[in-house]
Design an enzyme around this catalytic site. Structure first.
Site, PDB file in Angstrom:
ATOM      1  N   GLY A 143       0.823  -1.194   0.000  1.00  0.00           N
ATOM      2  CA  GLY A 143       0.000   0.000   0.000  1.00  0.00           C
ATOM      3  C   GLY A 143       0.864   1.254   0.000  1.00  0.00           C
ATOM      4  O   GLY A 143       2.091   1.189  -0.002  1.00  0.00           O
ATOM      5  N   ASP A 184      10.349 -10.406   1.133  1.00  0.00           N
ATOM      6  CA  ASP A 184      10.497  -9.350   0.126  1.00  0.00           C
ATOM      7  C   ASP A 184      11.695  -8.464   0.469  1.00  0.00           C
ATOM      8  O   ASP A 184      11.565  -7.255   0.615  1.00  0.00           O
ATOM      9  CB  ASP A 184       9.203  -8.524   0.028  1.00  0.00           C
ATOM     10  CG  ASP A 184       9.120  -7.760  -1.286  1.00  0.00           C
ATOM     11  OD1 ASP A 184       9.942  -8.024  -2.190  1.00  0.00           O
ATOM     12  OD2 ASP A 184       8.254  -6.878  -1.414  1.00  0.00           O
TER      13      ASP A 184
END
Ligand SMILES: *[C@@H]1O[C@H](CO)[C@@H](O)[C@H](O)[C@H]1NC(C)=O
Ligand SMILES: *[C@@H]1O[C@H](CO)[C@@H](O)[C@H](O)[C@H]1NC(C)=O
Ligand SMILES: *[C@@H]1O[C@H](CO)[C@@H](O)[C@H](O)[C@H]1NC(C)=O
Ligand SMILES: *[C@@H]1O[C@H](CO)[C@@H](O)[C@H](O)[C@H]1NC(C)=O
Ligand SMILES: *[C@@H]1O[C@H](CO)[C@@H](O)[C@H](O)[C@H]1NC(C)=O
Ligand SMILES: *[C@@H]1O[C@H](CO)[C@@H](O)[C@H](O)[C@H]1NC(C)=O
Ligand SMILES: *[C@@H]1O[C@H](CO)[C@@H](O)[C@H](O)[C@H]1NC(C)=O
Ligand SMILES: *[C@@H]1O[C@H](CO)[C@@H](O)[C@H](O)[C@H]1NC(C)=O
Ligand SMILES: *[C@@H]1O[C@H](CO)[C@@H](O)[C@H](O)[C@H]1NC(C)=O
Ligand SMILES: *[C@@H]1O[C@H](CO)[C@@H](O)[C@H](O)[C@H]1NC(C)=O
Ligand SMILES: *[C@@H]1O[C@H](CO)[C@@H](O)[C@H](O)[C@H]1NC(C)=O
Ligand SMILES: *[C@@H]1O[C@H](CO)[C@@H](O)[C@H](O)[C@H]1NC(C)=O
Length: 787
Positions: free
Chosen positions: A483, A616
């Site tokens: 986001g 990640d």
């Protein structure tokens, strides 16, 4: 029939017949089956054979028995309920003709609790949910150390709910050692464990097992080590897997080590107890004693990251500073040491008589100063705090001059010098701001209760508060995989980064539970989570704001000639002036960044639970403090994503260029080693200043298009590591000063980039490789290119 198969089935027959068949299996026990003696090989099984009950003689208690209910389907026949006491081989379980169940101990006393509602036809049975029932008495009403799914934890008010050795769960909420010594609290009273893996608490709060959703056999157990865990049974292997545990840092469990001892993690899921310097094993077990008796001239040994319990043997003080704290202890003859917290809150604790519940944790900002005789020659070997700060967070930044061959050198020198001056100025200003904040610190902490995460968890913000703090979400500072990130400022002037999450499923309680776990991950090199917001559909996380932005901006910034995402940028492209150039990171800073990131990931993998994978790791998720101390961000978030998305997510998570081969090769499990691979790519990029995907794109024609393979050739075959080094700071590369660091970074990267996950070292090992405390042997050549 194949003879081999025949033999095999025969063996199977023998095995399956052997152990259980020796016991007589009852589906119920009635007056007619009485008495039942411990020596009789008899078990009571549930209808579908999941649970069984009977006499059991625990190892090391020869001649003594317990009456227990166990999980018949688990390999070790895990006991989930038991009735102890002085049960001997002449005891007997019996139901009288009047319907009274009794189990007599060695002195003939009945141990069995009286059951209401029983008649002369009542039978003792084990149900498929694991409850042992007679009349309207049920073992579920008086658990021992385990709660099963569907079992309501009896809410004995402030009484003991579960017990295991010296540990107890009290009031279905608090874990205590030795009766009253409290070390963990649930957020609310625990009600029950649902069959889909949620621990339901009062007020709708839940704690969630890692495998929530599947209906498998689970148990919530207070283990003998004092931790509280949910286990799931793997039906095929019969083994239990931990899917949730209350205490992540095992050393914070009280009673793990004895008087004056210090608890330290010993690999994953184990602890060891060591004596502090100046102390030695005492003749009494589990304790240490001072080697040299304390006499009037004494000195203090500093033990970094070591805390002791603030129990009855301590005094809490709020001195002006460390020296002040030291003198309060030095001036008190009975003070045996003091602890000081380097978090700006000036907390100072003086210890008397003895040290209790000591532990070492890199997440704490506490140092303890041990009082020893001045003739003591032991040195403190708990020195990690200063060395951590020295190696990972340099206070002084030294920036190299930019490359000479560039035509724009002069202009760059001007820009960089100006920037450097600005940085210095900003540093001075922020230092002043820090000083001002420092003095106001206590008041702020009092009014907001924020900085210091209380046991209750991270602070909850309202949507309106965050809207105001971020000026109506106007200042976008990043777009992450989860986001958009906004910069904001709280009323107390603290600068925050607000991440507005998208695609988050689940209710507020689930979100809260996950956020609490993320907030508990606390390390110098992890971005700190301060709070969250969960209102209607909104899900936001509130982090500390890290001023210098992410590592990619420095490694691949216009000043190094390669812009993020637009590799075709020419050096003289006029548009690049829109992006302010950034200082070049020198070799020492690069090394410290690599080490800091490795330590943070090692902490996630090894000090938290195994399933806290980052998934990640890339330069965009490595943020830099004012002094270039690295902070890893976006950890723990993979747990927050929609359950529905998770199946597909597990294949597309991560970023191209950083994905380990197993992400792409289907059916390979994703483990912590996938993070190790991504870290290897980042290491290579830190050294080369080139994005690996960029390297691949620009050298596709050549044979050496897979960067790890190319780098391997350079390091081990051609032995020309200077070909790999970032050409923008080649000028400042001094073979004598930097070879060691760079060589270690490259060789470690080669190990991280191994094709096979099991060949890659653990992150803890990677840290040691970077530190230079283990020898780095020659790895295999990486060959598999994925995407
Ligand atoms: C019961 O235990 C006692 C002592 O432990 C032993 O002497 C006796 O033989 C045992 N009886 C049976 C029936 O096993
Ligand atoms: C326990 O009770 C049984 C009868 O139910 C009796 O035979 C046995 O002697 C008793 N054992 C003891 C230790 O009292
Ligand atoms: C069980 O109790 C009932 C009355 O409660 C009685 O009628 C019956 O005879 C008893 N049976 C035995 C075996 O004692
Ligand atoms: C046995 O019964 C329990 C409760 O109904 C159920 O959860 C479990 O799956 C059953 N096990 C088998 C092997 O059928
Ligand atoms: C859970 O408990 C209810 C009654 O409390 C019972 O009907 C149900 O069968 C139990 N479920 C399992 C899986 O045992
Ligand atoms: C577990 O607790 C919840 C909340 O109080 C309740 O709704 C549910 O019925 C309970 N389940 C069992 C099996 O007791
Ligand atoms: C604990 O329980 C006892 C008896 O049930 C009661 O007298 C006492 O007040 C309780 N204490 C607290 C702190 O609730
Ligand atoms: C347990 O508590 C008692 C007093 O309540 C104390 O004497 C004893 O030393 C404690 N044991 C441990 C292991 O701390
Ligand atoms: C647990 O809660 C009690 C009462 O609310 C509090 O005094 C104690 O400090 C808490 N313990 C921990 C470890 O947070
Ligand atoms: C950690 O150790 C405990 C107790 O020795 C054990 O029950 C548990 O399964 C272990 N946890 C993991 C995740 O291996
Ligand atoms: C520190 O030194 C003491 C005594 O020399 C030793 O027992 C202890 O294991 C050492 N601790 C660490 C963390 O190396
Ligand atoms: C101290 O005692 C522990 C066990 O009590 C033992 O493992 C350790 O080796 C001892 N250390 C020394 C230095 O004697």
């Amino acid at each position: 029939m194949d003879p081999l198969l025949a033999v095999f089935s025969l063996v199977l027959l023998v095995i399956s017949n052997h152990s259980p068949a020796t016991a007589e299996r009852l589906s119920s026990f009635s007056a007619a089956d009485s008495p039942w003696l411990p020596a009789q090989h008899r078990i009571l099984v549930s209808q579908n054979q999941t649970f069984a009950a009977g006499f059991h003689s625990p190892p090391s208690t020869s001649g003594r028995f317990i009456f227990a209910v166990w999980v018949q389907k688990s390999m070790d026949r895990t006991i989930v309920w038991s009735l102890g006491g002085d049960i001997v081989n002449s005891s007997a379980l019996a139901i009288s003709s009047l319907g009274v169940l009794s189990l007599n101990d060695s002195s003939g006393r009945n141990l069995w609790p009286t059951a209401g509602g029983a008649s002369n036809s009542s039978q003792l049975v084990v149900h498929d949910d694991g409850s042992l029932v007679f009349g309207n008495w049920s073992s579920f009403a008086s658990p021992t150390d385990t709660i099963l799914a569907n079992q309501t934890a009896p809410l004995n008010g402030n009484g003991t709910t579960l017990r295991s050795g010296n540990y107890q769960l009290v009031g279905a909420k608090s874990l205590v050692f030795n009766g009253t010594d409290n070390y963990w609290n649930a957020t609310d009273i625990i009600l029950n464990l649902t069959s889909d893996g949620q621990l339901v608490m009062e007020n709708g709060n839940v704690l969630i097992a890692a495998d929530k959703g599947n209906t498998v056999l689970r148990r919530l157990t207070l283990d003998p080590d004092g931790n509280f865990r949910i286990y799931s049974l793997d039906a095929s292997s019969g083994r239990w897997q931990v899917v949730w545990q209350a205490v992540l840092e095992l050393c914070t469990i009280h009673g793990t080590c004895g008087t004056n001892e210090i608890c330290m993690p010993d690999g994953f899921n184990a602890t060891k107890c060591v004596c502090p310097p100046g102390y030695q094993n005492s003749t009494r077990s589990n304790s240490c004693e001072r080697k040299i008796k304390l006499s009037s001239p004494s000195k203090f040994l500093r033990l970094d990251f070591v805390s002791f319990d603030k129990g009855s043997n301590t005094a809490d003080l709020t001195p002006l500073n460390l020296d002040d704290c030291r003198s309060t202890c030095a001036n008190d003859a009975s003070c045996i040491g003091f602890s000081y917290k380097f978090d700006g809150q000036q907390s100072c604790i003086n210890h008397f008589n003895r040290f209790a519940n000591g532990y070492w944790s890199p997440g704490s900002e506490m140092s303890t100063f041990l009082r020893v005789a001045s003739s003591e020659t032991d040195q403190s070997n708990f020195t990690m705090m200063t060395s951590l700060i020295d190696t990972v967070c340099p206070v002084q930044i030294s920036l190299p001059f930019p490359p000479k061959e560039s035509k724009t050198t002069l202009r760059n020198v001007a820009i960089i010098s100006t920037l450097f001056a600005l940085e210095l100025l900003a540093g001075v200003l922020s230092f002043w701001a820090f000083l001002r904040r420092y003095s106001k610190y206590r008041d702020i902490a009092h009014t907001l209760g924020l900085e210091y995460m209380p046991g209750g968890g991270p602070k909850r913000f309202s949507y309106a508060e965050l809207k105001a703090a971020t000026n109506d979400f106007s200042n976008v500072v990043g777009h992450g995989g989860y986001g958009v990130v906004y910069k904001g400022e709280l009323p107390d002037r603290r600068v925050i980064a607000v991440k507005r999450l998208k695609n988050i499923g689940g209710g507020e309680a689930e979100f809260w539970a996950e956020v609490t776990i993320i907030a508990r991950m606390h390390h110098l090199n992890l971005v700190r989570l301060w709070g969250f917001c969960a209102e209607k559909e909104q899900r936001m996380l509130v982090y500390e704001y890290i001023p210098n932005g992410s590592l990619d901006k420095y490694l691949f910034s216009p000043s190094t000639g390669v812009d993020e995402g637009s590799g075709e940028d020419k050096i003289d492209d006029p548009t690049r002036e829109l992006v302010p150039p950034r200082p070049l990171l020198d070799w020492n800073i690069r090394y410290r960044i690599a080490l800091g990131v490795a330590r943070a990931i090692a902490y996630l993998h090894e000090d938290c639970l195994e399933w806290v994978l980052h998934c990640d790791i890339k330069p965009e998720n490595i943020l830099l403090e004012e002094d270039f101390c690295p902070k890893v961000s976006d950890f723990g978030l993979s747990k927050l994503t929609n359950k529905k998305d998770k199946v597909t997510m597990s294949r597309i998570r991560g970023t191209r260029g950083y994905l380990a081969p197993e992400w792409v090769i289907q059916r390979e499990p994703i483990t912590a080693k996938a993070d190790v691979y991504s870290f290897g790519v980042v290491l290579l990029e830190i050294v080369s200043g080139v994005r690996s995907s960029e390297f691949q794109r620009s050298s596709l024609e050549s044979e050496d298009w897979y960067m790890p393979k190319w780098a391997f050739e350079k390091v081990y075959v051609e032995q020309r590591i200077e070909d790999i080094l970032d050409r923008h700071i080649m000028d400042s590369y001094d073979n004598r000063a930097h070879f060691e660091l760079v060589d270690r970074m490259l060789k470690t990267a080669m190990w991280c980039l191994q094709d096979r996950a099991d060949m890659r070292p653990s992150m803890g090992k990677v840290t040691k490789m970077l530190e230079g405390t283990v020898e780095i042997t020659e790895p295999g050549k990486p060959t598999i290119f994925t995407c």
